[in-house]
Design an enzyme around this catalytic site. Structure first.
Site, PDB file in Angstrom:
ATOM      1  N   ARG A 262       0.883  -1.397  -0.100  1.00 40.38           N
ATOM      2  CA  ARG A 262       0.003   0.167   0.090  1.00 40.38           C
ATOM      3  C   ARG A 262       0.941   1.356  -0.083  1.00 40.38           C
ATOM      4  NH1 ARG A 262      -2.879  -2.744   3.791  1.00 40.38           N
ATOM      5  NH2 ARG A 262      -4.635  -3.928   3.011  1.00 40.38           N
TER       6      ARG A 262
ATOM      7  N   LYS B  18       3.167  11.939 -11.249  1.00 40.96           N
ATOM      8  CA  LYS B  18       2.315  10.948 -12.175  1.00 40.96           C
ATOM      9  C   LYS B  18       3.467   9.708 -12.392  1.00 40.96           C
ATOM     10  CE  LYS B  18      -0.521  13.583 -15.563  1.00 40.96           C
ATOM     11  NZ  LYS B  18      -0.514  13.886 -16.938  1.00 40.96           N
TER      12      LYS B  18
ATOM     13  N   GLU C 269      11.399  19.209 -24.323  1.00 39.87           N
ATOM     14  CA  GLU C 269      10.420  19.579 -23.295  1.00 39.87           C
ATOM     15  C   GLU C 269      10.699  21.047 -22.567  1.00 39.87           C
ATOM     16  OE1 GLU C 269       7.759  17.923 -22.850  1.00 39.87           O
ATOM     17  OE2 GLU C 269       8.014  15.847 -23.453  1.00 39.87           O
TER      18      GLU C 269
ATOM     19  N   LYS D  35       7.508  23.543 -14.753  1.00 41.04           N
ATOM     20  CA  LYS D  35       6.696  22.601 -14.511  1.00 41.04           C
ATOM     21  C   LYS D  35       6.070  22.358 -13.142  1.00 41.04           C
ATOM     22  CE  LYS D  35       5.522  17.879 -15.250  1.00 41.04           C
ATOM     23  NZ  LYS D  35       5.663  16.434 -15.546  1.00 41.04           N
TER      24      LYS D  35
ATOM     25  N   GLU E 285      -4.754  17.591 -12.793  1.00 38.33           N
ATOM     26  CA  GLU E 285      -4.921  17.708 -14.401  1.00 38.33           C
ATOM     27  C   GLU E 285      -6.571  18.019 -14.643  1.00 38.33           C
ATOM     28  OE1 GLU E 285      -2.411  15.794 -17.082  1.00 38.33           O
ATOM     29  OE2 GLU E 285      -3.632  16.244 -18.750  1.00 38.33           O
TER      30      GLU E 285
ATOM     31  N   ARG F  25      -3.248  22.453 -15.843  1.00 35.17           N
ATOM     32  CA  ARG F  25      -1.942  21.583 -16.256  1.00 35.17           C
ATOM     33  C   ARG F  25      -1.966  20.954 -17.605  1.00 35.17           C
ATOM     34  NH1 ARG F  25       0.144  16.913 -12.152  1.00 35.17           N
ATOM     35  NH2 ARG F  25       1.752  15.893 -13.589  1.00 35.17           N
TER      36      ARG F  25
ATOM     37  N   ASN G  17       0.264  19.743 -22.466  1.00 37.37           N
ATOM     38  CA  ASN G  17       0.324  19.022 -23.794  1.00 37.37           C
ATOM     39  C   ASN G  17       0.457  19.703 -24.899  1.00 37.37           C
ATOM     40  OD1 ASN G  17      -0.679  16.993 -22.158  1.00 37.37           O
ATOM     41  ND2 ASN G  17      -2.830  17.481 -22.167  1.00 37.37           N
TER      42      ASN G  17
ATOM     43  N   HIS H 267       1.879  17.904 -28.042  1.00 41.15           N
ATOM     44  CA  HIS H 267       1.845  16.422 -27.720  1.00 41.15           C
ATOM     45  C   HIS H 267       0.650  15.820 -28.221  1.00 41.15           C
ATOM     46  CE1 HIS H 267       4.771  17.275 -24.729  1.00 41.15           C
ATOM     47  NE2 HIS H 267       4.706  15.826 -24.283  1.00 41.15           N
TER      48      HIS H 267
ATOM     49  N   HIS I 203       2.332  12.829 -30.028  1.00 38.96           N
ATOM     50  CA  HIS I 203       2.024  11.436 -29.509  1.00 38.96           C
ATOM     51  C   HIS I 203       1.920  10.450 -30.593  1.00 38.96           C
ATOM     52  CE1 HIS I 203       1.494  11.924 -24.992  1.00 38.96           C
ATOM     53  NE2 HIS I 203       2.631  11.290 -25.210  1.00 38.96           N
TER      54      HIS I 203
ATOM     55  N   HIS J  47      10.566  10.148 -27.748  1.00 43.69           N
ATOM     56  CA  HIS J  47       9.590  11.108 -27.331  1.00 43.69           C
ATOM     57  C   HIS J  47       9.713  12.392 -27.793  1.00 43.69           C
ATOM     58  CE1 HIS J  47       5.896  12.458 -25.210  1.00 43.69           C
ATOM     59  NE2 HIS J  47       6.928  13.238 -24.619  1.00 43.69           N
TER      60      HIS J  47
HETATM   61  N1  NAD Z   1       5.517  10.888 -15.353  1.00 45.26           N
HETATM   62  C1  NAD Z   1       5.452  12.027 -16.194  1.00 45.26           C
HETATM   63  O1  NAD Z   1       5.012  12.939 -15.739  1.00 45.26           O
HETATM   64  C2  NAD Z   1       6.044  11.687 -17.550  1.00 45.26           C
HETATM   65  C3  NAD Z   1       6.629  12.970 -18.236  1.00 45.26           C
HETATM   66  C4  NAD Z   1       7.182  12.689 -19.237  1.00 45.26           C
HETATM   67  C5  NAD Z   1       7.759  11.612 -19.662  1.00 45.26           C
HETATM   68  N2  NAD Z   1       7.505  10.433 -18.987  1.00 45.26           N
HETATM   69  C6  NAD Z   1       7.842   9.143 -19.346  1.00 45.26           C
HETATM   70  O2  NAD Z   1       9.243   9.248 -19.185  1.00 45.26           O
HETATM   71  C7  NAD Z   1       9.628   8.129 -20.240  1.00 45.26           C
HETATM   72  C8  NAD Z   1      10.795   8.630 -21.114  1.00 45.26           C
HETATM   73  O3  NAD Z   1      11.820   9.097 -20.347  1.00 45.26           O
HETATM   74  P1  NAD Z   1      13.409   8.975 -20.699  1.00 45.26           P
HETATM   75  O4  NAD Z   1      13.329   9.829 -22.368  1.00 45.26           O
HETATM   76  O5  NAD Z   1      14.227   9.514 -19.584  1.00 45.26           O
HETATM   77  O6  NAD Z   1      13.723   7.443 -21.356  1.00 45.26           O
HETATM   78  P2  NAD Z   1      14.386   6.240 -20.568  1.00 45.26           P
HETATM   79  O7  NAD Z   1      14.498   6.215 -19.305  1.00 45.26           O
HETATM   80  O8  NAD Z   1      14.306   5.025 -21.514  1.00 45.26           O
HETATM   81  O9  NAD Z   1      15.998   7.075 -20.709  1.00 45.26           O
HETATM   82  C9  NAD Z   1      16.366   7.081 -22.082  1.00 45.26           C
HETATM   83  C10 NAD Z   1      17.492   6.257 -22.309  1.00 45.26           C
HETATM   84  O10 NAD Z   1      18.776   6.916 -21.693  1.00 45.26           O
HETATM   85  C11 NAD Z   1      19.447   6.026 -20.684  1.00 45.26           C
HETATM   86  N3  NAD Z   1      20.129   6.935 -19.476  1.00 45.26           N
HETATM   87  C12 NAD Z   1      19.311   7.494 -19.014  1.00 45.26           C
HETATM   88  N4  NAD Z   1      20.046   8.458 -18.047  1.00 45.26           N
HETATM   89  C13 NAD Z   1      21.292   8.122 -18.483  1.00 45.26           C
HETATM   90  C14 NAD Z   1      22.860   8.366 -18.218  1.00 45.26           C
HETATM   91  N5  NAD Z   1      22.778   9.478 -17.367  1.00 45.26           N
HETATM   92  N6  NAD Z   1      23.910   8.013 -18.832  1.00 45.26           N
HETATM   93  C15 NAD Z   1      23.547   7.058 -19.643  1.00 45.26           C
HETATM   94  N7  NAD Z   1      22.435   6.582 -20.099  1.00 45.26           N
HETATM   95  C16 NAD Z   1      21.340   6.954 -19.572  1.00 45.26           C
HETATM   96  C17 NAD Z   1      18.278   4.826 -20.461  1.00 45.26           C
HETATM   97  O11 NAD Z   1      18.946   3.665 -19.996  1.00 45.26           O
HETATM   98  C18 NAD Z   1      17.593   4.748 -21.621  1.00 45.26           C
HETATM   99  O12 NAD Z   1      18.137   3.936 -22.574  1.00 45.26           O
HETATM  100  C19 NAD Z   1       8.514   7.813 -21.027  1.00 45.26           C
HETATM  101  O13 NAD Z   1       8.288   6.371 -20.664  1.00 45.26           O
HETATM  102  C20 NAD Z   1       7.333   8.552 -20.558  1.00 45.26           C
HETATM  103  O14 NAD Z   1       6.044   8.055 -20.665  1.00 45.26           O
HETATM  104  C21 NAD Z   1       6.693  10.601 -17.685  1.00 45.26           C
HETATM  105 ZN    ZN Z   2       6.540  14.891 -23.460  1.00 40.73          ZN
END
Ligand code: NAD
Ligand code: ZN
Length: 364
Positions: free
Chosen positions: A122, A144, A186, A224, A234, A238, A242, A245, A249, A265
């Site tokens: 939990r 999120k 972003e 942010k 949201e 908020r 988007n 996006h 997306h 992304h």
């Molecule tokens: N929760 C939210 O509000 C929110 C907002 C935007 C995106 N997201 C989510 O975030 C994800 C994308 O995030 P991302 O782009 O960080 O992807 P990711 O976590 O896959 O990282 C990108 C790549 O970089 C590598 N990596 C990360 N840090 C590193 C470092 N310092 N050195 C070497 N390699 C490194 C990772 O292993 C991966 O291969 C998606 O799943 C998306 O849905 C969530």
């Molecule tokens: Zn985004």
């Protein structure tokens, strides 16, 4: 900002600690009595295990004995089978309600880890240490968390805030360039929807000098955080986050389902921002000069993607099914000018197609 300065940003129930020495503060925290008898787990993916964990442990020696849980790198990790495996590992390793999870990684690790922490027994406490630019300015901020399900992105999840987020830009040194640029998209978005002054600053930033990015990263986190704090669940405002996006997306999803080159992304969002700026010019008063300024800047950073092979009606279908839209209507967040956005603007398919053609015709 000086490189030894640590900044604190108070947010709903937790804080963001920012700076190249921010982990020293975390080290102090973990040397306190409060954490003495607590089991600590560190969640990493295969890349952050090798590129980030050694640096983190050297900055927080108290965590040397912590159990490390490794998941695969990439979006495929955000699925319920892997969540279930990590729950099992936590149980086997004797995690209890007082245990702590530290998410060390990009947005995949912070989304996934936040979800695991929110559901195990939990809910246990967790911390985020974002290591990708996208996670620093976006994914680790705002509460999120979640995983993908039935082919739908972030379909299962919960709002769950960490105890604290520690942002140390030093981790960016090992991040691959394409991922750095993806996160920068972003930051551009933050400027466009919120601050003309920040936009001017970003025009001058060099992605080749990571030190010069520090202030901008912090500014993005502030933006942010400010938007999210004004609307944590949201319900309205908020939604300005988007921007770029709705089309972005759809392009991202399309690039995964078709045999065109897969888009990261941020790469998809960059295209989405050009297209949605075009729509903003047509529908919400963004001036022709500002449309050109935005397009030129984005094209100067991101190589143009040839959209010829894309089936536009499939893109429209994907936009209609986007969970941001109700009743298959396409609602867009649009700009009235650089630094100001409006949300839920009903937009027709023809206009979206015109905007994709605007992108496709760009010659600089
Ligand atoms: N929760 C939210 O509000 C929110 C907002 C935007 C995106 N997201 C989510 O975030 C994800 C994308 O995030 P991302 O782009 O960080 O992807 P990711 O976590 O896959 O990282 C990108 C790549 O970089 C590598 N990596 C990360 N840090 C590193 C470092 N310092 N050195 C070497 N390699 C490194 C990772 O292993 C991966 O291969 C998606 O799943 C998306 O849905 C969530
Ligand atoms: Zn985004």
């Amino acid at each position: 900002m000086s490189k030894v300065e640590i900044k604190h940003l108070k947010t709903e129930g937790h804080e963001v600690v920012f700076g190249r020495h921010s982990l020293a503060e975390m080290a102090e925290l973990f040397s306190e009595d409060l954490y003495r008898d607590v089991k600590v787990f560190i969640l990493v993916d295969e890349n952050t295990l090798s590129s980030c964990l050694p640096a983190m442990i050297s900055k927080i020696p108290g965590l040397e004995e912590a159990e490390v849980i490794e998941v695969g790198a990439g979006e495929e990790t955000k699925n319920v089978e892997i969540v279930s495996r990590v729950w099992e590992v936590l149980t086997e390793l004797g995690a209890d309600r007082s245990s702590v999870l530290i998410n060390l990684g990009g947005g995949v690790v912070t989304d996934f880890g936040g979800f695991v922490a929110g559901t195990f027994k939990r809910g246990i406490r967790f911390f985020n240490i974002p290591t990708s630019l996208l996670a620093m300015v976006d994914a680790s901020i705002g509460g999120k968390t979640g995983i993908n399900h039935s082919g739908l992105k972030n379909e299962i999840g919960l709002f769950n805030n960490p105890k604290s987020v520690y942002v140390d830009p030093e981790f960016l040194e090992t991040l691959p360039r394409n991922h750095l640029l993806s996160g920068f998209a972003e930051m551009i978005k933050h400027a466009l929807i919120f601050s003309p002054g920040y936009w001017k600053e970003l025009l001058e930033v060099s992605l080749l000098d990571l030190y010069s990015l520090d202030d901008s990263i912090y500014r993005s986190i502030e933006i942010k955080n400010e938007i999210v704090s004004s609307d944590p669940f949201e319900m309205g405002r908020r939604k300005i986050l988007n921007f770029g996006h709705t089309i972005g997306h759809a392009l991202e999803a399309y690039s995964h389902e078709s045999d065109t080159k897969t888009l990261l992304h941020g790469e998809a969002i960059a295209i989405g921002m050009v297209c949605e700026s075009y729509i903003s010019h047509k529908l919400t008063g963004l001036s022709a000069e500002q449309l050109k300024e935005i397009s030129s800047f984005i094209f100067s950073l991101f190589s143009k993607v040839n959209l010829e092979g894309y089936t536009f009606h499939r893109l429209i279908e994907l936009m209609r099914h986007d969970k941001k839209n109700r009743d298959e209507r396409m609602n867009f967040t649009l700009l009235t000018e650089i630094g100001d956005a409006v949300f839920e603007v009903d937009t027709q398919a023809d206009m979206v197609i015109d905007s994709l053609n605007y992108y496709q015709r760009w010659v600089g």
